[in-house]
Design a protein around this motif. Structure first.
Motif, PDB file in Angstrom:
ATOM      1  N   GLY A  75      34.075 -60.022 -39.262  1.00 38.07           N
ATOM      2  CA  GLY A  75      33.276 -60.550 -40.369  1.00 38.07           C
ATOM      3  C   GLY A  75      34.127 -61.015 -41.544  1.00 38.07           C
ATOM      4  O   GLY A  75      34.010 -62.154 -42.005  1.00 38.07           O
ATOM      5  N   ASP A  76      35.015 -60.137 -42.007  1.00 38.39           N
ATOM      6  CA  ASP A  76      35.800 -60.459 -43.203  1.00 38.39           C
ATOM      7  C   ASP A  76      36.667 -61.696 -42.972  1.00 38.39           C
ATOM      8  O   ASP A  76      36.752 -62.589 -43.811  1.00 38.39           O
ATOM      9  CB  ASP A  76      36.712 -59.274 -43.575  1.00 38.39           C
ATOM     10  N   PRO A 123      22.127 -59.718 -39.755  1.00 39.84           N
ATOM     11  CA  PRO A 123      20.947 -58.906 -40.035  1.00 39.84           C
ATOM     12  C   PRO A 123      19.640 -59.443 -39.448  1.00 39.84           C
ATOM     13  O   PRO A 123      18.666 -58.693 -39.378  1.00 39.84           O
ATOM     14  CB  PRO A 123      20.869 -58.920 -41.574  1.00 39.84           C
ATOM     15  N   LYS A 160      34.496 -49.500 -49.363  1.00 40.07           N
ATOM     16  CA  LYS A 160      34.875 -50.595 -50.266  1.00 40.07           C
ATOM     17  C   LYS A 160      34.195 -50.483 -51.631  1.00 40.07           C
ATOM     18  O   LYS A 160      34.338 -51.372 -52.466  1.00 40.07           O
ATOM     19  CB  LYS A 160      34.504 -51.939 -49.637  1.00 40.07           C
ATOM     20  N   PRO A 174      29.922 -59.267 -37.137  1.00 36.99           N
ATOM     21  CA  PRO A 174      29.218 -59.560 -38.389  1.00 36.99           C
ATOM     22  C   PRO A 174      28.048 -58.585 -38.570  1.00 36.99           C
ATOM     23  O   PRO A 174      27.608 -57.960 -37.600  1.00 36.99           O
ATOM     24  CB  PRO A 174      28.682 -60.963 -38.150  1.00 36.99           C
ATOM     25  N   ILE A 175      27.538 -58.475 -39.790  1.00 39.80           N
ATOM     26  CA  ILE A 175      26.313 -57.678 -39.972  1.00 39.80           C
ATOM     27  C   ILE A 175      25.203 -58.296 -39.128  1.00 39.80           C
ATOM     28  O   ILE A 175      24.463 -57.600 -38.462  1.00 39.80           O
ATOM     29  CB  ILE A 175      25.909 -57.657 -41.465  1.00 39.80           C
ATOM     30  N   PHE A 213      25.563 -64.858 -49.524  1.00 36.98           N
ATOM     31  CA  PHE A 213      24.786 -63.861 -48.788  1.00 36.98           C
ATOM     32  C   PHE A 213      23.280 -64.096 -48.899  1.00 36.98           C
ATOM     33  O   PHE A 213      22.492 -63.186 -48.755  1.00 36.98           O
ATOM     34  CB  PHE A 213      25.180 -62.452 -49.247  1.00 36.98           C
ATOM     35  N   ARG A 224      23.795 -66.484 -44.630  1.00 38.07           N
ATOM     36  CA  ARG A 224      24.088 -65.487 -43.584  1.00 38.07           C
ATOM     37  C   ARG A 224      23.808 -66.097 -42.209  1.00 38.07           C
ATOM     38  O   ARG A 224      24.598 -65.933 -41.265  1.00 38.07           O
ATOM     39  CB  ARG A 224      23.217 -64.242 -43.775  1.00 38.07           C
ATOM     40  N   SER A 256      26.786 -52.655 -43.330  1.00 40.11           N
ATOM     41  CA  SER A 256      28.149 -52.574 -43.861  1.00 40.11           C
ATOM     42  C   SER A 256      28.598 -51.114 -43.824  1.00 40.11           C
ATOM     43  O   SER A 256      27.838 -50.213 -44.217  1.00 40.11           O
ATOM     44  CB  SER A 256      28.147 -53.102 -45.308  1.00 40.11           C
ATOM     45  N   GLY A 257      29.769 -50.883 -43.306  1.00 46.56           N
ATOM     46  CA  GLY A 257      30.289 -49.515 -43.212  1.00 46.56           C
ATOM     47  C   GLY A 257      29.814 -48.753 -41.987  1.00 46.56           C
ATOM     48  O   GLY A 257      30.149 -47.580 -41.798  1.00 46.56           O
ATOM     49  N   ARG A 284      34.778 -64.948 -42.835  1.00 50.01           N
ATOM     50  CA  ARG A 284      34.348 -65.432 -44.155  1.00 50.01           C
ATOM     51  C   ARG A 284      35.520 -66.019 -44.953  1.00 50.01           C
ATOM     52  O   ARG A 284      35.310 -66.791 -45.874  1.00 50.01           O
ATOM     53  CB  ARG A 284      33.644 -64.315 -44.917  1.00 50.01           C
ATOM     54  N   THR A 309      21.165 -58.480 -53.554  1.00 50.66           N
ATOM     55  CA  THR A 309      20.882 -58.710 -52.126  1.00 50.66           C
ATOM     56  C   THR A 309      21.954 -58.096 -51.211  1.00 50.66           C
ATOM     57  O   THR A 309      22.589 -58.789 -50.419  1.00 50.66           O
ATOM     58  CB  THR A 309      20.761 -60.230 -51.814  1.00 50.66           C
ATOM     59  N   PHE A 310      22.121 -56.798 -51.344  1.00 51.71           N
ATOM     60  CA  PHE A 310      23.080 -56.114 -50.466  1.00 51.71           C
ATOM     61  C   PHE A 310      22.320 -55.520 -49.275  1.00 51.71           C
ATOM     62  O   PHE A 310      21.318 -54.816 -49.439  1.00 51.71           O
ATOM     63  CB  PHE A 310      23.823 -55.014 -51.228  1.00 51.71           C
ATOM     64  N   THR A 311      22.840 -55.803 -48.083  1.00 50.61           N
ATOM     65  CA  THR A 311      22.141 -55.409 -46.850  1.00 50.61           C
ATOM     66  C   THR A 311      21.858 -53.905 -46.831  1.00 50.61           C
ATOM     67  O   THR A 311      22.753 -53.092 -47.054  1.00 50.61           O
ATOM     68  CB  THR A 311      22.989 -55.776 -45.616  1.00 50.61           C
ATOM     69  N   ASN A 365      26.449 -68.511 -41.261  1.00 45.78           N
ATOM     70  CA  ASN A 365      27.660 -67.755 -40.914  1.00 45.78           C
ATOM     71  C   ASN A 365      27.581 -67.210 -39.483  1.00 45.78           C
ATOM     72  O   ASN A 365      28.499 -67.397 -38.670  1.00 45.78           O
ATOM     73  CB  ASN A 365      27.807 -66.611 -41.927  1.00 45.78           C
ATOM     74  N   ILE A 414      26.010 -55.989 -57.289  1.00 49.16           N
ATOM     75  CA  ILE A 414      25.883 -56.921 -56.151  1.00 49.16           C
ATOM     76  C   ILE A 414      24.388 -57.041 -55.825  1.00 49.16           C
ATOM     77  O   ILE A 414      23.761 -56.046 -55.449  1.00 49.16           O
ATOM     78  CB  ILE A 414      26.616 -56.406 -54.895  1.00 49.16           C
TER      79      ILE A 414
HETATM   80  N1  LIG Z   1      25.441 -58.831 -50.409  1.00 49.71           N
HETATM   81  C1  LIG Z   1      26.160 -58.380 -49.393  1.00 49.71           C
HETATM   82  N2  LIG Z   1      25.550 -57.862 -48.297  1.00 49.71           N
HETATM   83  C2  LIG Z   1      26.283 -57.422 -47.284  1.00 49.71           C
HETATM   84  N3  LIG Z   1      27.638 -57.454 -47.225  1.00 49.71           N
HETATM   85  C3  LIG Z   1      28.283 -57.990 -48.273  1.00 49.71           C
HETATM   86  C4  LIG Z   1      27.569 -58.459 -49.397  1.00 49.71           C
HETATM   87  N4  LIG Z   1      28.478 -58.949 -50.275  1.00 49.71           N
HETATM   88  C5  LIG Z   1      29.696 -58.758 -49.754  1.00 49.71           C
HETATM   89  N5  LIG Z   1      29.592 -58.183 -48.527  1.00 49.71           N
HETATM   90  C6  LIG Z   1      30.749 -57.936 -47.652  1.00 49.71           C
HETATM   91  O1  LIG Z   1      30.651 -58.939 -46.637  1.00 49.71           O
HETATM   92  C7  LIG Z   1      30.685 -58.361 -45.350  1.00 49.71           C
HETATM   93  C8  LIG Z   1      29.513 -58.851 -44.537  1.00 49.71           C
HETATM   94  O2  LIG Z   1      29.761 -60.143 -44.140  1.00 49.71           O
HETATM   95  P1  LIG Z   1      29.100 -60.654 -42.823  1.00 49.71           P
HETATM   96  O3  LIG Z   1      29.646 -62.017 -42.615  1.00 49.71           O
HETATM   97  O4  LIG Z   1      29.319 -59.700 -41.729  1.00 49.71           O
HETATM   98  O5  LIG Z   1      27.558 -60.685 -43.208  1.00 49.71           O
HETATM   99  S1  LIG Z   1      26.371 -61.525 -42.527  1.00 49.71           S
HETATM  100  O6  LIG Z   1      26.419 -61.272 -41.102  1.00 49.71           O
HETATM  101  O7  LIG Z   1      26.591 -62.925 -42.848  1.00 49.71           O
HETATM  102  O8  LIG Z   1      25.129 -61.003 -43.137  1.00 49.71           O
HETATM  103  C9  LIG Z   1      30.542 -56.889 -45.517  1.00 49.71           C
HETATM  104  O9  LIG Z   1      31.562 -56.381 -44.690  1.00 49.71           O
HETATM  105  P2  LIG Z   1      31.343 -55.143 -43.710  1.00 49.71           P
HETATM  106  O10 LIG Z   1      31.347 -53.976 -44.611  1.00 49.71           O
HETATM  107  O11 LIG Z   1      32.539 -55.203 -42.799  1.00 49.71           O
HETATM  108  O12 LIG Z   1      30.072 -55.335 -42.979  1.00 49.71           O
HETATM  109  C10 LIG Z   1      30.748 -56.598 -46.966  1.00 49.71           C
HETATM  110  O13 LIG Z   1      32.011 -56.060 -47.145  1.00 49.71           O
END
Ligand SMILES: Nc1ncnc2c1ncn2[C@@H]1O[C@H](COP(=O)(O)OS(=O)(=O)O)[C@@H](OP(=O)(O)O)[C@H]1O
Ligand SMILES: Nc1ncnc2c1ncn2[C@@H]1O[C@H](COP(=O)(O)OP(=O)(O)O)[C@@H](O)[C@H]1O
Length: 616
Positions: free
Chosen positions: A476-477, A522, A559, A519-520, A489, A494, A448-449, A480, A572-574, A497, A570
């Motif tokens: 990604g956004d 992962p 964000k 998407p992330i 998540f 994931r 993310s970011g 979702r 389980t944040f990646t 998704n 939050i």
């Molecule tokens: N727990 C957690 N971990 C990671 N990210 C989180 C989480 N909760 C919310 N977000 C927000 O969701 C965006 C990631 O969604 P993705 O659909 O790309 O994720 S995934 O591929 O299903 O893992 C991600 O957006 P990006 O910053 O654009 O990557 C985050 O803003």
């Protein structure tokens, strides 16, 4: 498969078939896989193995296969063998020891009658998808069925080892093929067809077989002409065992084979589809060297070839003359296939060209060298059953390999007639247009970011500015909000998704569009699944790893999510409290610390141009 109405030694007559059908009400069933069906078909049609046929002088129940002469000087081929064999007498009925009682009004099915040949046949119920193989007992009979439930054969079990069911087999009918029925021949039907064409007069040379596991190119056709120059018929055997009639690649291959053979005007050549599995390695320019014609000995035992008599005579006896038109021989001829100079681009090699995947539908643990030798021995048996005097296996040495051809097609390079006939080239180009005209998925993955959305949006703009691709952004956004609404998540969510994104991307790619995804994603295994889905749709997949380090992403924290993750708000944040598996198969790795978004997108564009996905 054409049968000319004959029955082989393993196909019973109508009365017996009715008897077996009536008795089958109480039998266990095994639904055969496509590959097992092909094996059974070959067996029932008399295509393998000859040694299981009863001796030809059985009189009342003689087989369809011809008697072969003892003298090697005499041709092994006897058109007279086309004469209809005497029917197999219906068997007297006697109950199997330990078999269930007959249904009222139905006679019990018998084990094979004494005079009936009793070849052993083994089916792996595990391969057929049968879970509880322990319910099968020696002494019982199993109905072998196709996927629609039609009973093709009865297997009288003599041995059960694990899921391997062995016994004697009685065939009721051959599988039906919706695709190319006119090109499928049992051995007897092939003999009848060659006779009908007048290609097997008694003093004619015996027909020879050319196995075509892949395609036939100019060098292969030269070789066929050289073989046919001796005057005998050349039958091109296309192994199609297990082929899915709904698979476009199967049809492409057969169309190409027909187009190739249509260029031969001076040769008595015929295409026959046979229920043998294609082997990927046999589609490449490998293994057998320039001496590729394998002639069979005609050692016989009492008028029929023995197993020992099926030995290959010499590893490879040559056709006796240099194939016309080989490079540097000055023999290039002016044929319908063209006579352009050879450019050396036809070298062999493996690979997974779009059309080649069909030829190698079956995964090949049969690809090792000893396994290939076994395959050649097996093919020899089939050829003997069909009555050929010689065969070639594998492509002509100078025929282009699938990988080389695929590369030329990807780039839109014209395939010269010296490489492959124009009609074949046209089929291949239609099936595999240049990459710049095919669908494409670009998937950005990263923390993310890291910059995925920024780069994805910029890439979409650059592509739309060019105007030569229709582009869909799967950010990604946004995904979702709609496609994956309600998913969280957890690892499962994931994965669901990312697979949904992959599914949509593959659909866009399949119709020639361009999907840009961010998407992330992962997890490595799911990214692999997406790659496979997209590539199987016929387009390209480019994985871009936006490899911005965690510290940088966290410092950006647009964000405020990293702060929340660190504070435990939050879970389980990646990258913080949930895994991110770095790709090991990324096509492009982008460092957003040292490169501006503009530069990063230029890197992606230049990669797409270099690999042919974008026209220069
Ligand atoms: N727990 C957690 N971990 C990671 N990210 C989180 C989480 N909760 C919310 N977000 C927000 O969701 C965006 C990631 O969604 P993705 O659909 O790309 O994720 S995934 O591929 O299903 O893992 C991600 O957006 P990006 O910053 O654009 O990557 C985050 O803003
Ligand atoms: N070289 C770069 N590539 C992409 N983004 C960059 C780059 N340098 C700085 N950034 C900034 O990093 C942030 C990335 O955010 P975003 O694209 O939403 O990432 P993600 O979609 O991976 O969460 C943006 O504010 C962007 O301006």
């Amino acid at each position: 498969m054409r049968t000319t109405g004959e029955r082989t030694a393993l196909l019973v007559d109508e009365a017996r078939a009715a008897e077996l059908t009536a008795a089958s009400l109480r039998w266990q069933s095994v639904t055969l896989s496509a590959v097992q069906l092909a094996e059974l078909e070959l067996r029932l049609s008399g295509g393998y193995p000859p040694r299981d046929d009863p001796p030809p002088d059985h009189g009342h129940n003689g087989p369809a296969s011809p008697a072969r002469p003892a003298s090697p000087a005499s041709p092994a081929w006897r058109p007279s063998a086309v004469a209809s064999p005497a029917p197999i007498s219906p068997a007297p009925i006697s109950p199997l020891p330990g078999s269930p009682p007959a249904a009222p009004g139905h006679p019990p099915a018998s084990p094979l009658p004494a005079h009936y040949p009793a070849p052993q046949y083994t089916v792996d119920a595990g391969d057929a998808g049968t879970q509880d193989a322990e319910k099968f007992q020696p002494g019982s009979t199993v109905a072998l069925r196709d996927s629609e439930g039609v009973m093709l054969a009865a297997l009288h079990l003599t041995e059960v080892v694990g899921s391997a069911l062995s016994g004697t087999v009685e065939g009721l009918r051959l599988p039906e093929h919706p695709d190319y029925p006119e090109l499928r021949f049992t051995p007897a039907a092939l003999r009848a067809e060659l006779l009908r064409r007048g290609w097997t007069a008694p003093n004619e040379p015996a027909p020879v077989a050319v196995w075509a596991d892949g395609l036939l190119h100019t060098a292969d056709l030269d070789r066929i002409e050289a073989l046919g120059a001796a005057g005998g018929a050349v039958v091109v055997l296309a192994p199609v065992g297990g082929a899915d009639p709904a698979d476009a690649r199967h049809h492409l291959r057969i169309r190409c084979l027909k187009a190739a053979l249509a260029t031969l005007s001076d040769v008595r050549a015929l295409l026959a589809l046979v229920p043998v599995q294609p082997v990927t390695r046999l589609t490449e320019s490998v293994a057998f060297g320039p001496d590729t014609v394998i002639r069979f000995e005609t050692v016989t035992d009492g008028g029929r070839p023995t197993a020992a008599g099926h030995a290959v005579s010499g590893r490879a006896a040559t056709a006796g003359r240099q194939p016309a038109g080989r490079p540097g021989t000055g023999q290039e001829r002016s044929t319908g296939r063209g006579a352009g100079g050879r450019d050396g681009s036809s070298g062999g090699g493996g690979g997974d060209g779009q059309y080649q995947r069909n030829a190698g539908q079956e995964t090949d643990d049969r690809d090792s060298e000893p396994a290939l030798a076994g395959e050649v021995a097996y093919r020899t048996q089939v050829c003997l059953a069909y009555g050929f005097s010689a065969m070639t296996v594998g492509p002509a040495p100078s025929a282009p390999g699938a990988a080389a051809l695929s590369m030329l097609l990807d780039r839109g390079t014209r395939l010269p007639p010296a490489l492959t006939p124009p009609a074949v080239a046209a089929e291949l180009v239609r099936a595999q247009p240049p990459r710049s005209e095919r669908g494409l998925t670009v998937l950005f993955t990263g923390l993310s970011g890291s910059g995925k959305s920024t780069l994805a949006k910029l890439l979409v703009c650059r592509l739309l500015e060019r105007g030569d691709r229709r582009v869909t952004l799967l950010d990604g956004d946004v995904v979702r909000l709609h496609l994956s609404k309600g998913l969280g998540f957890s690892r499962e969510d994931r994965n669901a998704n990312v697979l949904r994104i992959g599914f949509v991307a593959a659909s866009v790619t399949a119709v020639g569009g361009t999907a840009v995804c961010a998407p992330i994603a992962p997890y490595d295994d799911v990214r692999h699944q997406v790659r496979t889905m997209v590539e199987d749709s016929g387009g390209g997949f480019v994985l871009v790893h936006v490899a911005t380090p965690l510290q940088v992403c966290e410092a950006r924290d647009r964000k405020g999510l990293y702060a929340k993750a660190r504070a435990g708000i939050i879970p389980t944040f990646t990258g913080v409290s949930d895994p991110y598996e770095e790709p090991t198969d990324a096509d492009i790795v982008i460092d957003t610390v040292d490169a501006s978004p503009h530069d990063a997108v230029q890197t992606v564009l230049s990669h797409l141009r270099t690999d042919g996905w974008l026209a220069p």
